[in-house]
Design a protein around this motif. Structure first.
Motif, short mmCIF file in Angstrom:
data_model
loop_
_atom_site.label_atom_id
_atom_site.label_comp_id
_atom_site.label_asym_id
_atom_site.label_seq_id
_atom_site.Cartn_x
_atom_site.Cartn_y
_atom_site.Cartn_z
N GLY A 135 0.71 -1.35 -0.03
CA GLY A 135 -0.14 -0.08 -0.14
C GLY A 135 0.65 1.32 0.13
O GLY A 135 0.39 2.26 -0.41
N PHE A 136 2.13 1.16 0.42
CA PHE A 136 2.87 2.36 0.40
C PHE A 136 3.21 2.96 -1.09
O PHE A 136 3.52 4.20 -1.10
N ASP A 137 3.10 1.93 -1.91
CA ASP A 137 3.13 2.39 -3.29
C ASP A 137 2.09 3.46 -3.87
O ASP A 137 2.58 4.08 -4.79
N SER A 138 0.97 3.68 -3.15
CA SER A 138 -0.06 4.39 -3.59
C SER A 138 0.43 5.93 -3.51
O SER A 138 -0.23 6.76 -3.79
N LEU A 139 1.58 6.17 -2.46
CA LEU A 139 1.85 7.54 -2.31
C LEU A 139 2.14 8.40 -3.41
O LEU A 139 1.36 9.44 -3.31
N ARG A 140 2.40 8.16 -4.48
CA ARG A 140 2.58 9.10 -5.70
C ARG A 140 1.13 9.78 -6.12
O ARG A 140 1.12 10.72 -6.56
N TYR A 141 0.19 8.87 -5.97
CA TYR A 141 -1.10 9.49 -6.28
C TYR A 141 -1.54 10.49 -5.41
O TYR A 141 -2.16 11.46 -5.86
N GLY A 142 -1.03 10.52 -4.07
CA GLY A 142 -1.38 11.47 -3.20
C GLY A 142 -0.56 12.73 -3.40
O GLY A 142 -0.99 13.55 -3.44
N VAL A 143 0.91 12.35 -3.86
CA VAL A 143 1.57 13.60 -3.81
C VAL A 143 1.08 14.13 -5.17
O VAL A 143 0.94 15.61 -5.09
N HIS A 144 0.81 13.60 -6.37
CA HIS A 144 0.36 14.21 -7.40
C HIS A 144 -0.95 15.01 -7.17
O HIS A 144 -1.19 16.20 -7.90
N THR A 145 -1.72 14.54 -6.55
CA THR A 145 -2.99 15.26 -6.13
C THR A 145 -2.66 16.50 -5.33
O THR A 145 -3.12 17.61 -5.47
N GLY A 146 -1.63 16.43 -4.53
CA GLY A 146 -1.16 17.55 -3.63
C GLY A 146 -0.71 18.41 -4.67
O GLY A 146 -0.84 19.68 -4.62
N ARG A 147 0.11 18.12 -5.76
CA ARG A 147 0.62 19.25 -6.55
C ARG A 147 -0.48 19.61 -7.38
O ARG A 147 -0.55 21.05 -7.81
N ARG A 148 -1.52 19.10 -7.83
CA ARG A 148 -2.88 19.41 -8.35
C ARG A 148 -3.51 20.77 -7.39
O ARG A 148 -4.03 21.39 -7.91
N GLY A 149 -2.90 20.58 -6.14
CA GLY A 149 -3.32 21.70 -5.17
C GLY A 149 -2.14 22.64 -4.82
O GLY A 149 -2.74 23.27 -3.53
N TRP A 150 -1.36 22.73 -5.75
CA TRP A 150 -0.27 23.70 -5.49
C TRP A 150 0.55 23.54 -4.36
O TRP A 150 1.11 24.42 -3.79
N ALA A 151 0.72 22.06 -3.55
CA ALA A 151 1.40 22.07 -2.50
C ALA A 151 2.75 22.11 -2.59
O ALA A 151 3.13 21.43 -3.55
N GLU A 152 3.60 22.78 -1.87
CA GLU A 152 4.91 22.92 -1.71
C GLU A 152 5.43 21.83 -0.65
O GLU A 152 4.40 21.77 0.43
N PRO A 153 6.54 21.46 -0.55
CA PRO A 153 7.07 20.75 0.80
C PRO A 153 6.77 21.26 2.08
O PRO A 153 6.32 20.54 2.86
N VAL A 154 6.76 22.53 2.13
CA VAL A 154 6.67 23.44 3.38
C VAL A 154 5.14 23.11 3.96
O VAL A 154 4.67 23.13 5.02
N ASP A 155 4.25 22.75 2.82
CA ASP A 155 2.91 22.58 3.15
C ASP A 155 2.34 21.39 3.76
O ASP A 155 1.31 20.99 4.31
N VAL A 156 3.32 20.44 3.58
CA VAL A 156 3.05 19.04 3.53
C VAL A 156 3.79 18.41 4.99
O VAL A 156 5.03 18.28 4.96
N LEU A 157 2.97 18.17 5.99
CA LEU A 157 3.54 17.61 7.37
C LEU A 157 4.45 16.69 7.19
O LEU A 157 5.66 16.44 7.75
N ASN A 158 4.23 15.56 6.17
CA ASN A 158 5.15 14.42 6.17
C ASN A 158 6.09 14.40 5.15
O ASN A 158 6.71 13.49 4.89
#
Ligand code: DGT
Ligand code: CA
Ligand code: CA
Ligand code: ZN
Length: 577
Positions: free
Chosen positions: A542-565
């Motif tokens: 299940g850890f492999d799904s991470l990239r789908y979450g990350v790219h969803t974050g990118r669609r939300g303009w997320a920078e590393p500083v916005d992301v707790l983990n």
């Protein structure tokens, strides 16, 4: 973007429902009005604010329709339309996507057999009920049955998590064809939209014939839908894959064009026009004083790479995830695009399960899996009991105490940092389903809704975000893509409260969820909220799904500083306190 299209759709829906009811003439008038509203060169919303008379200026829009346009713009709905929707509560889009089934037929089938959904239609056809209705024969019934499978496929968009691996495999395969200079995914898949209509693949090559032939020979293809000179489509694993081949000099312009979104491309083209330039799938051209309307007319100034298309427009290259016309054009012009988070920035996972609840691996296996994945830290957050936890999946407080001891023991032996946590339920009234003293003994508390997932959830989630022990609101809307829309949430309000209380909002990276969605993430970050990108893994795979979450974050303009983990473990620890 004006709302003309949205307003037009109301009248199309109206026309369909009037047809369903068997009303004469009116549906045609409504469709004509809808078409003219959609094509109207100015914002119809603006006319509506001036009043009915102004709206009546539009061709085919009489007094009755004009007053409904004003009503819609003022109130967000049209009462008569809502009444019709209640009278005919059918999934019109799905049912009429079956070939040969129009709104009128859909209305009759609802009245006679109570058919509301595609599933209802299928069961009725299989049971032979449709041929008993006046005006329908055995042949019609069979045609409907034949049309349903296809309609279902066409109607339901595929999950990103299903389409992406297919797309990547076809790209990998084409990469081995030596006539190919470059190959990339385009369309919604390159933008990492949560659901995908079809997969678009773009190839740069001087030998289109060979490329098309190789594509049609892809061993994983189930069928070839069409194969032309420079285009081909095939079906694989339930998804349609479109190939386009262009010459290498035009690859960048074509990639820009076929990546979309349409809204982004329209904005880019308009910016070009303001500069006497022309952007299309063939390149970017200086067209000052050029009369010829040939697509390649004018002086060609770029198009081999995407950057060469954006550069003459005096703007930065825009990451595909941002190409939705949500402010990225202005930001690219200002040199102010976000420095987007990447999968490699993520240092840990803060929402995972083990076999203590509904996971399939032990605590130790999950810790080892996280370490092997490259994480620095992991939170174990099994389900607590609560509404929506069926079949004894959730742990009661005593079991959670026992598990806490086991997590602490495993943590002592682990090569990474381990947080002992829980995924508590947020009940419909906002209550969190675990005793306060236990919550305060845990390192990390995810609180998520699992039942009663309709209606407005803003107050419910705000209550959870305010709870002093809650660190992360998990999969906030509870949506399941293609299956249920989840709670309505005023994300701006929720995120403001979350930011005030030091609570993070989750992007659940499970491809069936992707919750929060990218647009909601953007809103949340704008008001200062912190985002956690978690896989909700139920096994190390299940850890492999991470990239789908990350790219969803990118669609939300997320920078590393916005992301707790994306933070180091010490910073995460202080956030949790
Ligand atoms: P999908 O497949 O529904 O998930 O969404 P997309 O964005 O992949 O759309 P698709 O496959 O219809 O077309 C791929 C891209 O090609 C689209 O994002 C923008 C571009 N495109 C296609 N047709 C048109 C068009 O008629 N006008 C413009 N401006 N762009 C188009
Ligand atoms: Ca597509
Ligand atoms: Ca396509
Ligand atoms: Zn959950």
């Amino acid at each position: 973007m004006s709302r003309n299209d949205e307003i037009a759709r109301q009248f199309e829906a109206f026309a369909d429902l009037l047809d369903a009811k068997g009303v004469d003439y009116k549906p045609r008038a409504y469709r004509r009005a809808a078409e003219n509203i959609r094509e109207y060169p100015q914002a119809v919303e603006g006319l509506a604010q001036e009043g009915e008379d102004a709206v009546g200026e539009i061709d085919g829009v009489g007094d009755a329709i004009a007053s409904k346009v004003v009503e819609y713009v003022d109130t967000g709905h049209i009462e008569e339309l809502e009444a019709l929707r209640e009278e005919y509560p059918l999934d019109m889009a799905a049912i009429t996507s079956v070939e040969g089934v129009g709104p009128k037929t859909a209305g009759t089938l609802y009245e006679e057999l109570g058919i509301e959904t595609l599933d209802d239609l299928e069961s009725a056809a299989e049971a032979g009920d449709i041929q008993t209705v006046k005006g329908f024969g055995a042949k019609t019934e069979q045609n409907i049955l034949d049309g349903i499978d296809f309609a279902r496929e066409a109607h339901e968009r595929q999950l990103l998590g299903d389409a992406r691996p297919n797309g990547e495999r076809v790209v990998e395969y084409l990469d081995t064809v030596d006539a190919i200079a470059s190959v990339e995914l385009a369309g919604s898949l390159r933008r990492w939209r949560a659901t995908i209509g079809d997969v678009d693949v773009l190839v740069g090559s001087d030998d289109a014939e060979r490329v098309v032939a190789a594509f049609a020979d892809w061993p994983e293809a189930d069928s070839v839908i069409e194969a032309g000179d420079t285009k081909a489509s095939l079906r694989a694993d339930g998804v349609r894959i479109d190939l386009r081949v262009v010459v290498p000099e035009e690859f960048g312009a074509a990639l820009q064009y076929f990546t979309g979104s349409k809204a982004h491309n329209v904005a880019v083209r308009n910016r070009a026009i303001e500069r006497d330039l022309k952007v299309n799938e063939y390149g970017i051209f200086d067209v000052a004083g050029v009369e010829d309307d040939d697509q390649r007319a004018g002086e060609r100034i770029g198009g081999e790479t995407e950057a060469s298309v954006y550069e003459p427009l005096e703007m930065d290259w825009v990451p595909p995830e941002l190409r939705e016309n949500r402010g990225e054009i202005e930001a690219a012009v200002e040199g102010d695009l976000p420095d987007l988070v990447e999968t490699s920035d993520i240092r840990g996972d803060l929402h995972t399960h083990t076999s203590w609840s509904d996971g399939r691996a032990t605590i130790v296996e999950m810790i080892e899996g996280a370490a092997a994945f490259g994480h620095d830290y992991l939170a174990i957050t099994d389900h607590a009991t609560g509404p929506g936890m069926v079949g004894g999946v959730g742990l009661d407080d005593e079991q959670l105490r026992d598990q806490l001891a086991e997590i602490r023991a495993a943590a002592d032996e682990a090569g990474i940092d381990v947080f002992a946590g829980v995924e508590a339920n947020v009940a419909a009234d906002g209550q969190v389903s675990v005793a306060d003293d236990l919550l305060s003994d845990l390192d990390l508390v995810v609180a998520s809704p699992h039942a009663a997932l309709d209606g407005d959830g803003t107050e419910r989630l705000i209550a959870a975000a305010k709870h002093p022990a809650v660190d992360i609101v998990g999969h906030p809307t509870g949506r399941y893509l293609n299956r249920r829309p989840g709670l309505d949430v005023d994300v701006s309000r929720l995120a403001t409260v979350a930011a005030d209380h030091g609570t993070a909002l989750e992007i659940n990276a499970d491809p069936a969820r992707l919750d929060l969605a990218g647009s909601a993430v953007k809103t949340a970050i704008e008001v200062g909220a912190t985002i956690a990108i978690d896989t909700d893994a139920h096994s190390p795979a299940g850890f492999d799904s991470l990239r789908y979450g990350v790219h969803t974050g990118r669609r939300g303009w997320a920078e590393p500083v916005d992301v707790l983990n994306a933070w180091n473990v010490d910073d995460v620890r202080s956030f949790l306190h």
